[in-house]
Design an enzyme around this catalytic site. Structure first.
Site, PDB file in Angstrom:
ATOM      1  N   LYS A 151       0.837  -1.197   0.000  1.00 58.59           N
ATOM      2  CA  LYS A 151       0.000   0.000   0.000  1.00 58.59           C
ATOM      3  C   LYS A 151       0.876   1.252   0.000  1.00 58.59           C
ATOM      4  O   LYS A 151       0.698   2.154  -0.805  1.00 58.59           O
ATOM      5  CB  LYS A 151      -0.905  -0.052   1.237  1.00 58.59           C
ATOM      6  CG  LYS A 151      -1.882   1.072   1.351  1.00 58.59           C
ATOM      7  CD  LYS A 151      -2.865   0.770   2.496  1.00 58.59           C
ATOM      8  CE  LYS A 151      -3.621   2.017   2.898  1.00 58.59           C
ATOM      9  NZ  LYS A 151      -4.597   1.743   3.970  1.00 58.59           N
ATOM     10  N   GLU A 171      10.456  -4.700   4.720  1.00 49.71           N
ATOM     11  CA  GLU A 171      10.540  -6.090   4.247  1.00 49.71           C
ATOM     12  C   GLU A 171      10.245  -6.171   2.755  1.00 49.71           C
ATOM     13  O   GLU A 171      10.980  -6.792   1.986  1.00 49.71           O
ATOM     14  CB  GLU A 171       9.531  -6.985   4.990  1.00 49.71           C
ATOM     15  CG  GLU A 171       9.812  -7.206   6.456  1.00 49.71           C
ATOM     16  CD  GLU A 171       9.182  -6.150   7.345  1.00 49.71           C
ATOM     17  OE1 GLU A 171       8.920  -5.016   6.861  1.00 49.71           O
ATOM     18  OE2 GLU A 171       8.963  -6.451   8.535  1.00 49.71           O
ATOM     19  N   LYS A 174       7.559  -0.859  12.407  1.00 48.12           N
ATOM     20  CA  LYS A 174       8.150  -0.401  11.153  1.00 48.12           C
ATOM     21  C   LYS A 174       9.317   0.566  11.383  1.00 48.12           C
ATOM     22  O   LYS A 174      10.198   0.673  10.562  1.00 48.12           O
ATOM     23  CB  LYS A 174       7.087   0.258  10.266  1.00 48.12           C
ATOM     24  CG  LYS A 174       6.065  -0.762   9.715  1.00 48.12           C
ATOM     25  CD  LYS A 174       5.157  -0.162   8.652  1.00 48.12           C
ATOM     26  CE  LYS A 174       4.204  -1.232   8.126  1.00 48.12           C
ATOM     27  NZ  LYS A 174       3.417  -0.820   6.975  1.00 48.12           N
ATOM     28  N   GLU A 186      -5.397  -7.535  14.806  1.00 46.71           N
ATOM     29  CA  GLU A 186      -4.885  -6.208  14.477  1.00 46.71           C
ATOM     30  C   GLU A 186      -6.030  -5.191  14.566  1.00 46.71           C
ATOM     31  O   GLU A 186      -5.822  -4.037  14.908  1.00 46.71           O
ATOM     32  CB  GLU A 186      -4.284  -6.218  13.069  1.00 46.71           C
ATOM     33  CG  GLU A 186      -3.339  -5.064  12.815  1.00 46.71           C
ATOM     34  CD  GLU A 186      -2.533  -5.244  11.544  1.00 46.71           C
ATOM     35  OE1 GLU A 186      -1.576  -6.045  11.564  1.00 46.71           O
ATOM     36  OE2 GLU A 186      -2.863  -4.612  10.535  1.00 46.71           O
ATOM     37  N   HIS A 199      -5.786 -34.431  17.025  1.00 46.86           N
ATOM     38  CA  HIS A 199      -4.735 -35.310  17.537  1.00 46.86           C
ATOM     39  C   HIS A 199      -3.657 -34.535  18.264  1.00 46.86           C
ATOM     40  O   HIS A 199      -2.584 -35.062  18.533  1.00 46.86           O
ATOM     41  CB  HIS A 199      -4.139 -36.124  16.383  1.00 46.86           C
ATOM     42  CG  HIS A 199      -5.173 -37.000  15.752  1.00 46.86           C
ATOM     43  ND1 HIS A 199      -5.350 -38.318  16.102  1.00 46.86           N
ATOM     44  CD2 HIS A 199      -6.140 -36.701  14.849  1.00 46.86           C
ATOM     45  CE1 HIS A 199      -6.372 -38.811  15.407  1.00 46.86           C
ATOM     46  NE2 HIS A 199      -6.871 -37.852  14.645  1.00 46.86           N
ATOM     47  N   GLY A 203      -5.057  -2.439   5.119  1.00 41.32           N
ATOM     48  CA  GLY A 203      -4.282  -3.587   4.632  1.00 41.32           C
ATOM     49  C   GLY A 203      -4.986  -4.912   4.861  1.00 41.32           C
ATOM     50  O   GLY A 203      -5.112  -5.738   3.953  1.00 41.32           O
ATOM     51  N   ARG A 204      -5.481  -5.120   6.075  1.00 46.95           N
ATOM     52  CA  ARG A 204      -6.101  -6.413   6.395  1.00 46.95           C
ATOM     53  C   ARG A 204      -7.490  -6.558   5.793  1.00 46.95           C
ATOM     54  O   ARG A 204      -8.146  -7.577   5.982  1.00 46.95           O
ATOM     55  CB  ARG A 204      -6.119  -6.622   7.910  1.00 46.95           C
ATOM     56  CG  ARG A 204      -6.808  -5.505   8.679  1.00 46.95           C
ATOM     57  CD  ARG A 204      -6.464  -5.594  10.155  1.00 46.95           C
ATOM     58  NE  ARG A 204      -6.957  -4.468  10.934  1.00 46.95           N
ATOM     59  CZ  ARG A 204      -6.315  -3.308  11.077  1.00 46.95           C
ATOM     60  NH1 ARG A 204      -5.195  -3.090  10.423  1.00 46.95           N
ATOM     61  NH2 ARG A 204      -6.812  -2.364  11.840  1.00 46.95           N
TER      62      ARG A 204
HETATM   63  C1  G6Q Z   1      -2.764  -4.096   7.834  1.00 47.22           C
HETATM   64  C2  G6Q Z   1      -1.558  -3.501   8.344  1.00 47.22           C
HETATM   65  C3  G6Q Z   1      -0.267  -4.151   7.896  1.00 47.22           C
HETATM   66  C4  G6Q Z   1       0.149  -3.811   6.470  1.00 47.22           C
HETATM   67  C5  G6Q Z   1       1.581  -4.251   6.253  1.00 47.22           C
HETATM   68  C6  G6Q Z   1       2.071  -3.968   4.845  1.00 47.22           C
HETATM   69  O1  G6Q Z   1      -3.887  -3.711   8.073  1.00 47.22           O
HETATM   70  O2  G6Q Z   1      -1.547  -2.136   8.087  1.00 47.22           O
HETATM   71  O3  G6Q Z   1      -0.311  -5.550   8.022  1.00 47.22           O
HETATM   72  O4  G6Q Z   1      -0.704  -4.405   5.558  1.00 47.22           O
HETATM   73  O5  G6Q Z   1       2.408  -3.627   7.187  1.00 47.22           O
HETATM   74  O6  G6Q Z   1       1.981  -2.606   4.535  1.00 47.22           O
HETATM   75  P1  G6Q Z   1       2.170  -2.114   3.056  1.00 47.22           P
HETATM   76  O7  G6Q Z   1       1.103  -2.696   2.214  1.00 47.22           O
HETATM   77  O8  G6Q Z   1       2.109  -0.614   3.103  1.00 47.22           O
HETATM   78  O9  G6Q Z   1       3.520  -2.608   2.595  1.00 47.22           O
END
Ligand code: G6Q
Length: 541
Positions: A206, A212, A505, A354, A385, A268-269
């Site tokens: 996003k 990462e 972050k 989250e 199990h 994001g989620r």
């Molecule tokens: C989701 C969070 C988080 C995010 C990641 C990746 O709701 O905000 O999990 O999706 O940190 O972020 P970017 O898409 O900006 O790389």
């Protein structure tokens, strides 16, 4: 919440819970022979049996009253209207717009967002079709056989989950892989047997600034260039981006023609049905992706319009809140009896924890009730199990969501009847247990009886659908999205920010130069962190 109305509803539930904590499911079922038929709701093709919960009609009446008095109805309407209900980030929360029909109108700051949503979907479809048909050629003229999605958190878990969940519907001549971790092993293992000439990377972020993802994307770029003779023009054929940040995408060297956008009103989620789902669309095709969106939309409409007493997400939200806030339950186990849903619990962990792992209200004051429970789980029957022992006979109360399908996607002998027999047997055993009398009657010696007694009274929901399809998956995800929403409103928290993630972050950024500096750095952390850093530097070399 300062409001007197929900405060009274909380109080009424507290005294009711005192009675219910002494009531056994055996008694509730004995008193009402039709309980199992009555306490079930079917909507948009999902059947929810909630009869094996420690609730009566009175419990439900009080829980629904809590939802009403907490303003759930108004907040649902505010979300669908595009109001900025994510108050700490001053953003609208409009994942529902991602699946809105073409003729819908949803305004954000006076602008209708629905046409943009559909224009991105159409571009994604055209791109996916070109990859799937082989029309899209890599730099050397070979067709693309491998898609590697690079992203993390919300830009990874949804695509991974959906790819696994819908594998049955994927084009098997294309292989989708996912790289998220900054651990180099993740990238190395994902590409070790891939031909760069046949590999397309989708960089999904996003913000397009996540450490990462950007590190993995740069590594991928170097790997791709090295395998394709170093010609920079090859990047346009082997990289696409999904982001809200066109400037950063261009800086990275990805052609904006290969960029698929989304918007700051998609968390994001909550983004697996936005352009973040590009890998899903390539894997299952645009038609099936639209079926998934239709599933989401059907659940959205149900959530928006159904009375709370027969509203699946509201009921699911209220039931887990009941155990979380009145029985001291700490967790919820999600147990899909469907191998394809193996990543569904991991996906739900982010969605639920989250969103609702918050300690202050919208007004910034400490919450008065426990918020988000811990979600966890594994597909059945494997869990039976291992950890089910604790659910059956441990000292903790663990409400469970069982998810099952009437029709298998792979018909293999008698497997499916056996699988479903296990679902029904488990929920039955959890609810009714086994009394000392029953254990004795089986001829168990007295000393062994306590060990073989099952108290029962362990609550569960059973969600039964006809078959796992893209449409059903959309309904299931939206079901949990809106259950989380319902709870967030009642707890009066912001379910749509994630300051805890933001912290992570920035923290590591401070330490990276200390690890990489060639001279001994002056460390100003605590004595533990300083020692660990020194030890790592010494051991590494
Ligand atoms: C989701 C969070 C988080 C995010 C990641 C990746 O709701 O905000 O999990 O999706 O940190 O972020 P970017 O898409 O900006 O790389």
């Amino acid at each position: 919440m300062s409001n007197a109305k929900p405060a009274a509803a909380w109080k009424a539930l507290e005294s009711h819970a005192a009675t219910m904590s002494k009531t056994h499911l055996r008694q509730l079922f004995a008193e009402d022979r039709k309980r199992g038929e009555r306490m079930a709701v079917e909507a948009v093709g999902l059947y929810l049996d909630y009869s094996k919960n420690r609730v009566t009609d009175e419990t439900l009446r009080l829980l629904v009253k809590l939802a009403e008095d907490s303003g759930v109805r108004d907040r649902i309407d505010a979300m669908f209207r595009g109001e900025k209900i994510n108050v700490t980030e001053k953003r609208a929360v409009l994942h529902v717009a991602l699946r809105a029909p073409k003729d819908a109108k949803i305004l954000v700051d006076g602008k209708d967002v629905v046409p943009e949503v559909h224009s991105v979907l159409d571009r994604m479809a055209a791109f996916s079709n070109r990859i799937r048909s082989g029309e899209w050629k890599g730099h050397t003229g070979k067709r693309i056989r491998n898609i590697v999605n690079i992203g993390i958190g919300g830009s990874d878990l949804g695509p991974v989950m959906a790819y696994e969940a819908l594998k049955h519907y994927t084009d098997r001549s294309l292989d989708c892989r996912f790289v998220s971790n900054i651990d180099g092993t993740d990238f190395a293992e994902a590409v070790r047997d891939l031909d760069p000439a046949e590999t397309l990377f989708i960089v999904s972020s996003k913000t397009f600034t996540t450490l990462e993802t950007m590190t993995n994307a740069r590594t991928a770029r170097a790997w791709s260039l090295a395998g394709l003779g170093g010609d920079e023009s090859s990047v346009a054929k082997h990289f696409a981006a999904v982001s809200t940040n066109a400037a950063e995408v261009t800086k990275f060297g990805i052609d904006v023609a290969n960029m698929f956008g989304f918007w700051d009103w998609v968390g994001g989620r909550y983004s697996m049905d936005s352009a973040i789902g590009l890998s899903t669309m390539i894997a299952i095709g645009p038609e099936r992706f639209r079926e998934m969106l239709s599933g989401f939309r059907q659940m959205d409409e149900h959530f928006r319009t159904a009375p709370f007493t027969s509203n699946l997400p509201v009921l699911m939200g209220l039931l887990s809140l009941w155990y979380n806030d009145f029985f001291g339950a700490q967790t919820v186990a999600v147990l899909p009896y469907e191998q394809y849903l193996k990543r569904f619990p991991a996906y739900l962990q982010q969605l639920t924890m989250e969103s609702n792992g918050k300690h202050v209200t919208l007004e910034g004051t400490p919450v008065e009730h426990e918020t988000g429970p811990i979600y966890w789980g594994e597909p059945g029957t494997n869990g039976q199990h291992s950890f089910y022992q604790l659910i059956h006979q441990g000292t903790r109360l663990i409400p469970c969501d069982f998810i099952a399908f009437a029709k298998p996607l792979n018909v293999v002998g008698r497997h499916h009847d056996m699988l479903l027999a296990n679902v029904f047997a488990q929920t039955e055993a959890l609810a009714f247990g086994k009394t000392p009398e029953q254990v004795k009657a089986e001829g168990t010696p007295d000393w062994l009886v306590p060990h073989r007694v099952f108290e029962g009274n362990r609550p569960s929901n059973t969600i039964l659908a006809e078959r796992l399809t893209p449409e059903t998956l959309g309904k299931l995800v939206a079901l949990y999205e809106h259950a989380v929403f319902t709870q967030g409103v009642i707890w009066n928290i912001d379910s749509f920010d994630q300051w805890g993630v933001e912290l992570g972050k920035v923290l590591a950024q401070r330490i990276i130069p200390e690890l990489e500096s060639s001279s001994e750095p002056a460390l100003e952390h605590d004595s533990s962190t300083n020692t660990l850093i020194r030890r790592y530097r010494a051991q590494r070399s």
